[in-house]
Design a protein around this motif. Structure first.
Motif, PDB file in Angstrom:
ATOM      1  N   UNK A 180       0.819  -1.205   0.000  1.00 61.00           N
ATOM      2  CA  UNK A 180       0.000   0.000   0.000  1.00 61.00           C
ATOM      3  C   UNK A 180       0.861   1.267   0.000  1.00 61.00           C
ATOM      4  N   UNK A 181       2.154   1.112   0.325  1.00 62.00           N
ATOM      5  CA  UNK A 181       3.033   2.274   0.320  1.00 62.00           C
ATOM      6  C   UNK A 181       3.339   2.837   1.686  1.00 62.00           C
ATOM      7  N   UNK A 182       3.423   1.982   2.699  1.00 60.52           N
ATOM      8  CA  UNK A 182       3.710   2.450   4.048  1.00 60.52           C
ATOM      9  C   UNK A 182       2.525   3.200   4.637  1.00 60.52           C
ATOM     10  N   UNK A 183       2.764   3.914   5.736  1.00 54.91           N
ATOM     11  CA  UNK A 183       1.656   4.597   6.411  1.00 54.91           C
ATOM     12  C   UNK A 183       1.080   5.738   5.575  1.00 54.91           C
ATOM     13  N   UNK A 184       1.922   6.382   4.772  1.00 47.07           N
ATOM     14  CA  UNK A 184       1.409   7.440   3.909  1.00 47.07           C
ATOM     15  C   UNK A 184       0.422   6.896   2.891  1.00 47.07           C
ATOM     16  N   UNK A 185       0.783   5.797   2.270  1.00 48.41           N
ATOM     17  CA  UNK A 185      -0.110   5.165   1.307  1.00 48.41           C
ATOM     18  C   UNK A 185      -1.352   4.602   1.962  1.00 48.41           C
ATOM     19  N   UNK A 186      -1.187   4.098   3.188  1.00 45.76           N
ATOM     20  CA  UNK A 186      -2.335   3.531   3.895  1.00 45.76           C
ATOM     21  C   UNK A 186      -3.351   4.614   4.246  1.00 45.76           C
ATOM     22  N   UNK A 187      -2.856   5.802   4.612  1.00 43.55           N
ATOM     23  CA  UNK A 187      -3.752   6.915   4.917  1.00 43.55           C
ATOM     24  C   UNK A 187      -4.571   7.300   3.679  1.00 43.55           C
ATOM     25  N   UNK A 188      -3.907   7.381   2.539  1.00 46.30           N
ATOM     26  CA  UNK A 188      -4.606   7.707   1.295  1.00 46.30           C
ATOM     27  C   UNK A 188      -5.600   6.614   0.918  1.00 46.30           C
ATOM     28  N   UNK A 189      -5.202   5.365   1.142  1.00 47.33           N
ATOM     29  CA  UNK A 189      -6.090   4.237   0.869  1.00 47.33           C
ATOM     30  C   UNK A 189      -7.365   4.333   1.696  1.00 47.33           C
ATOM     31  N   UNK A 190      -7.221   4.602   2.998  1.00 47.04           N
ATOM     32  CA  UNK A 190      -8.384   4.664   3.881  1.00 47.04           C
ATOM     33  C   UNK A 190      -9.309   5.827   3.515  1.00 47.04           C
ATOM     34  N   UNK A 191      -8.718   6.934   3.103  1.00 49.17           N
ATOM     35  CA  UNK A 191      -9.549   8.077   2.699  1.00 49.17           C
ATOM     36  C   UNK A 191     -10.458   7.696   1.534  1.00 49.17           C
ATOM     37  N   UNK A 192      -9.910   7.002   0.545  1.00 48.04           N
ATOM     38  CA  UNK A 192     -10.704   6.583  -0.609  1.00 48.04           C
ATOM     39  C   UNK A 192     -11.635   5.428  -0.260  1.00 48.04           C
ATOM     40  N   UNK A 193     -11.180   4.525   0.575  1.00 49.84           N
ATOM     41  CA  UNK A 193     -11.957   3.339   0.962  1.00 49.84           C
ATOM     42  C   UNK A 193     -13.225   3.731   1.720  1.00 49.84           C
ATOM     43  N   UNK A 194     -13.109   4.713   2.596  1.00 53.46           N
ATOM     44  CA  UNK A 194     -14.214   5.081   3.485  1.00 53.46           C
ATOM     45  C   UNK A 194     -15.143   6.168   2.947  1.00 53.46           C
ATOM     46  N   UNK A 195     -14.734   6.849   1.898  1.00 55.67           N
ATOM     47  CA  UNK A 195     -15.507   7.973   1.372  1.00 55.67           C
ATOM     48  C   UNK A 195     -16.194   7.582   0.064  1.00 55.67           C
ATOM     49  N   UNK A 196     -17.514   7.409   0.117  1.00 57.44           N
ATOM     50  CA  UNK A 196     -18.267   7.002  -1.075  1.00 57.44           C
ATOM     51  C   UNK A 196     -18.147   8.020  -2.208  1.00 57.44           C
ATOM     52  N   UNK A 197     -17.879   9.280  -1.856  1.00 54.99           N
ATOM     53  CA  UNK A 197     -17.804  10.329  -2.864  1.00 54.99           C
ATOM     54  C   UNK A 197     -16.380  10.552  -3.390  1.00 54.99           C
ATOM     55  N   UNK A 198     -15.440   9.840  -2.832  1.00 54.49           N
ATOM     56  CA  UNK A 198     -14.054   9.994  -3.272  1.00 54.49           C
ATOM     57  C   UNK A 198     -13.924   9.510  -4.717  1.00 54.49           C
TER      58      UNK A 198
END
Length: 214
Positions: A159-177
């Motif tokens: 996923x790219x370390x914690x930076x990539x994981x943060x971006x992943x979660x933002x897209x994963x959890x936001x239906x409008x992303x």
């Protein structure tokens, strides 16, 4: 049988991703690695290591590093490399830290001596784990590890370390992303899921069961 209760923490995760696990004491670092992988939710795609700088020891599945160490330590077993042979001190640095394979070293003496170990998984994303010995159990009745408690989903592989994981979660959890759907598909392909203690314990029992010591 004798066993250790350990706590596994993914260092720098926020909120903390952790597992409390009981593992038989008479196992190798390979089995500890397997236990961490199944308990946390990793997929065992990458290299890993346990380092003991106090003893100048590195336990790893990095076969290239192991073979290089074995070659030079045998060549210079009874002598040091000359300045001509090693003008930049690279060989000296290689042989000063012993490299051993995880399936050849048992965990008991190291856990009891140091109480806390560091386990690094994936030298790219560089996931650092703290392994802490909480207590010793003398009458453990199962021939496999068991998770007692835990919290937090394990990040997806690559996923790219914690930076990539943060971006992943933002897209994963936001239906409008704008990347929500593509990230959902990718996450599911990586088997990303919330922590499920029953599911994880079934994997440990099925995959890591060993014969009981009478």
């Amino acid at each position: 049988m004798k066993a250790f209760q350990i706590k596994i923490e993914l260092i720098d995760s926020e909120p903390l991703i952790w597992r409390r696990v009981v593992i038989p004491a008479d196992v190798t670092f390979r089995r500890l690695h397997d236990t961490i992988q199944f308990s946390m939710g990793w997929r065992d795609y990458h290299l890993y290591e346990f380092e003991f700088p106090q003893e100048k020891l590195r336990i790893t599945n990095d076969e290239e590093s192991y073979e290089v160490f074995k070659f030079y330590s045998a060549k210079y077993k009874s002598k040091k490399p000359t300045r001509k042979e090693d003008p930049h001190g690279i060989i000296a640095r290689i042989i000063e830290t012993t490299v051993r394979q995880p399936q050849t070293v048992k965990i008991d003496n190291y856990l009891e001596k140091y109480k806390t170990l560091e386990y690094i998984y994936d030298f790219g994303d560089y996931w650092r784990h703290k392994i802490e010995l909480e207590k010793t159990i003398e009458d453990y009745e199962f021939g496999y590890p068991i998770i007692l408690a835990g919290a937090g989903a394990c990040p997806p592989e690559d996923v790219g370390g914690f930076g990539g994981y943060k971006e992943f979660l933002e897209a994963w959890n936001d239906l409008k992303h704008p990347e929500h759907e593509s990230m959902r598909q990718w996450g599911e392909s990586q088997h990303y899921r919330e922590f499920d203690i029953d599911f994880r314990n079934d994997l440990l029992k099925t995959c890591l069961k060993i014969k009981k010591v009478k």
